[in-house]
Design a protein around this motif. Sequence first.
Motif, PDB file in Angstrom:
ATOM      1  N   ILE A 179      -4.326   7.665   7.550  1.00  9.76           N
ATOM      2  CA  ILE A 179      -2.949   7.372   7.968  1.00  9.76           C
ATOM      3  C   ILE A 179      -1.984   7.668   6.826  1.00  9.76           C
ATOM      4  N   ARG A 180      -2.352   7.273   5.629  1.00  4.97           N
ATOM      5  CA  ARG A 180      -1.510   7.514   4.454  1.00  4.97           C
ATOM      6  C   ARG A 180      -1.242   9.009   4.277  1.00  4.97           C
ATOM      7  N   ILE A 181      -2.275   9.823   4.426  1.00  2.00           N
ATOM      8  CA  ILE A 181      -2.137  11.273   4.281  1.00  2.00           C
ATOM      9  C   ILE A 181      -1.121  11.808   5.287  1.00  2.00           C
ATOM     10  N   GLN A 182      -1.197  11.335   6.520  1.00  2.00           N
ATOM     11  CA  GLN A 182      -0.259  11.797   7.541  1.00  2.00           C
ATOM     12  C   GLN A 182       1.157  11.302   7.254  1.00  2.00           C
ATOM     13  N   LEU A 183       1.282  10.043   6.872  1.00  3.84           N
ATOM     14  CA  LEU A 183       2.609   9.469   6.632  1.00  3.84           C
ATOM     15  C   LEU A 183       3.306  10.087   5.425  1.00  3.84           C
ATOM     16  N   LYS A 184       2.550  10.650   4.490  1.00  5.09           N
ATOM     17  CA  LYS A 184       3.167  11.306   3.330  1.00  5.09           C
ATOM     18  C   LYS A 184       4.045  12.478   3.756  1.00  5.09           C
ATOM     19  N   GLN A 185       3.813  12.980   4.969  1.00  4.00           N
ATOM     20  CA  GLN A 185       4.625  14.085   5.469  1.00  4.00           C
ATOM     21  C   GLN A 185       5.987  13.617   5.986  1.00  4.00           C
ATOM     22  N   LEU A 186       6.144  12.308   6.160  1.00  8.32           N
ATOM     23  CA  LEU A 186       7.402  11.765   6.665  1.00  8.32           C
ATOM     24  C   LEU A 186       8.265  11.269   5.514  1.00  8.32           C
ATOM     25  N   PRO A 187       9.574  11.418   5.641  1.00 11.67           N
ATOM     26  CA  PRO A 187      10.461  10.930   4.581  1.00 11.67           C
ATOM     27  C   PRO A 187      10.549   9.405   4.599  1.00 11.67           C
ATOM     28  N   LEU A 188      10.566   8.813   3.416  1.00 11.11           N
ATOM     29  CA  LEU A 188      10.770   7.369   3.313  1.00 11.11           C
ATOM     30  C   LEU A 188      12.249   7.020   3.274  1.00 11.11           C
ATOM     31  N   GLU A 189      13.072   7.961   2.820  1.00 12.66           N
ATOM     32  CA  GLU A 189      14.479   7.662   2.568  1.00 12.66           C
ATOM     33  C   GLU A 189      15.393   7.858   3.767  1.00 12.66           C
ATOM     34  N   ARG A 190      14.860   8.384   4.858  1.00  9.71           N
ATOM     35  CA  ARG A 190      15.687   8.587   6.040  1.00  9.71           C
ATOM     36  C   ARG A 190      14.835   8.434   7.297  1.00  9.71           C
ATOM     37  N   THR A 191      15.522   8.313   8.415  1.00 13.81           N
ATOM     38  CA  THR A 191      14.821   8.223   9.687  1.00 13.81           C
ATOM     39  C   THR A 191      14.172   9.582   9.998  1.00 13.81           C
ATOM     40  N   PRO A 192      12.887   9.588  10.314  1.00 16.38           N
ATOM     41  CA  PRO A 192      12.241  10.858  10.644  1.00 16.38           C
ATOM     42  C   PRO A 192      12.880  11.496  11.886  1.00 16.38           C
ATOM     43  N   THR A 193      12.956  12.807  11.869  1.00 20.93           N
ATOM     44  CA  THR A 193      13.501  13.558  12.988  1.00 20.93           C
ATOM     45  C   THR A 193      12.384  13.910  13.961  1.00 20.93           C
ATOM     46  N   GLN A 246       0.811  -1.214   0.000  1.00 18.20           N
ATOM     47  CA  GLN A 246       0.000   0.000   0.000  1.00 18.20           C
ATOM     48  C   GLN A 246       0.852   1.277   0.000  1.00 18.20           C
ATOM     49  N   GLY A 247       2.164   1.131   0.100  1.00 19.84           N
ATOM     50  CA  GLY A 247       3.054   2.284   0.071  1.00 19.84           C
ATOM     51  C   GLY A 247       3.198   3.015   1.395  1.00 19.84           C
ATOM     52  N   LEU A 248       2.749   2.400   2.484  1.00 19.21           N
ATOM     53  CA  LEU A 248       2.868   3.035   3.803  1.00 19.21           C
ATOM     54  C   LEU A 248       4.270   2.879   4.373  1.00 19.21           C
ATOM     55  N   VAL A 249       4.964   1.843   3.958  1.00 16.21           N
ATOM     56  CA  VAL A 249       6.396   1.650   4.209  1.00 16.21           C
ATOM     57  C   VAL A 249       6.994   1.250   2.861  1.00 16.21           C
ATOM     58  N   ALA A 250       8.301   1.341   2.757  1.00 17.72           N
ATOM     59  CA  ALA A 250       8.949   1.026   1.473  1.00 17.72           C
ATOM     60  C   ALA A 250      10.101   0.056   1.708  1.00 17.72           C
ATOM     61  N   ALA A 251       9.803  -1.223   1.544  1.00 13.95           N
ATOM     62  CA  ALA A 251      10.844  -2.242   1.699  1.00 13.95           C
ATOM     63  C   ALA A 251      11.857  -2.117   0.572  1.00 13.95           C
ATOM     64  N   ARG A 252      13.094  -2.428   0.901  1.00 16.52           N
ATOM     65  CA  ARG A 252      14.132  -2.576  -0.114  1.00 16.52           C
ATOM     66  C   ARG A 252      14.118  -4.054  -0.487  1.00 16.52           C
ATOM     67  N   ARG A 253      14.487  -4.360  -1.702  1.00 18.74           N
ATOM     68  CA  ARG A 253      14.477  -5.753  -2.139  1.00 18.74           C
ATOM     69  C   ARG A 253      15.896  -6.243  -2.384  1.00 18.74           C
ATOM     70  N   MET A 299      13.464  -6.134   2.732  1.00 16.76           N
ATOM     71  CA  MET A 299      14.321  -5.669   3.820  1.00 16.76           C
ATOM     72  C   MET A 299      13.847  -4.269   4.213  1.00 16.76           C
ATOM     73  N   PHE A 300      13.898  -3.979   5.509  1.00 16.22           N
ATOM     74  CA  PHE A 300      13.347  -2.729   6.016  1.00 16.22           C
ATOM     75  C   PHE A 300      14.388  -1.943   6.801  1.00 16.22           C
ATOM     76  N   LEU A 301      14.257  -0.622   6.737  1.00 18.56           N
ATOM     77  CA  LEU A 301      15.061   0.248   7.590  1.00 18.56           C
ATOM     78  C   LEU A 301      14.544   0.153   9.019  1.00 18.56           C
ATOM     79  N   ARG A 302      15.390   0.433   9.970  1.00 19.91           N
ATOM     80  CA  ARG A 302      14.938   0.458  11.372  1.00 19.91           C
ATOM     81  C   ARG A 302      13.833   1.497  11.575  1.00 19.91           C
ATOM     82  N   SER A 303      13.889   2.579  10.831  1.00 21.02           N
ATOM     83  CA  SER A 303      12.859   3.622  10.958  1.00 21.02           C
ATOM     84  C   SER A 303      11.480   3.114  10.547  1.00 21.02           C
TER      85      SER A 303
END
Length: 154
Positions: free
Chosen positions: A71-85, A32-39, A46-50
């Motif tokens: 939830i998706r709308i809120q999570l779009k504000q967080l970066p997928l490529e790094r740990t949120p601050t 659903q794109g709420l998290v972005a696993a690496r393959r 495989m997942f980041l700790r974040s």
Amino acid sequence: MPNPSRQGLLTIGEVASRTGLAVSAIRYYDDQGLVAARRTPGGKRMFLRSDIRRLSFILIAQQMGFSLEEIRIQLKQLPLERTPTKRDWEKISRGFRSHLDARIAMLERLRDRLDGCIGCGCLSLEACKLYNPGDRMRETGTGPRLVLQKQADE
């Protein structure tokens, strides 16, 4: 591929163990794109700790009654490529706070009015003759308006 744990990546099983979510739920949230696993080259997720925090947020938000779209709308504000601050999480919490405040107010109205007229138009309670004589509330709409709508005196 190098050892995933040395790169800070976690297997889906490790993420499931850390979050308490079923592997199938984690796959669904990834799809659903709420998290972005690496393959891995072999297709292993495989997942980041974040992602543990993102998945935990999803779990909490669902338990509070938020839909996946909310939830998706809120999570779009967080970066997928790094740990949120901390600042990232403060931003998302401000957005959720207004939704929570509205839900809390509605739950308080429900609690306070459930034993009396809720404005549904049934006229089955003796008190409805006081709150809604002659079913005059039918002119203002349908449903349990006294619970769902904020009153002017609140």
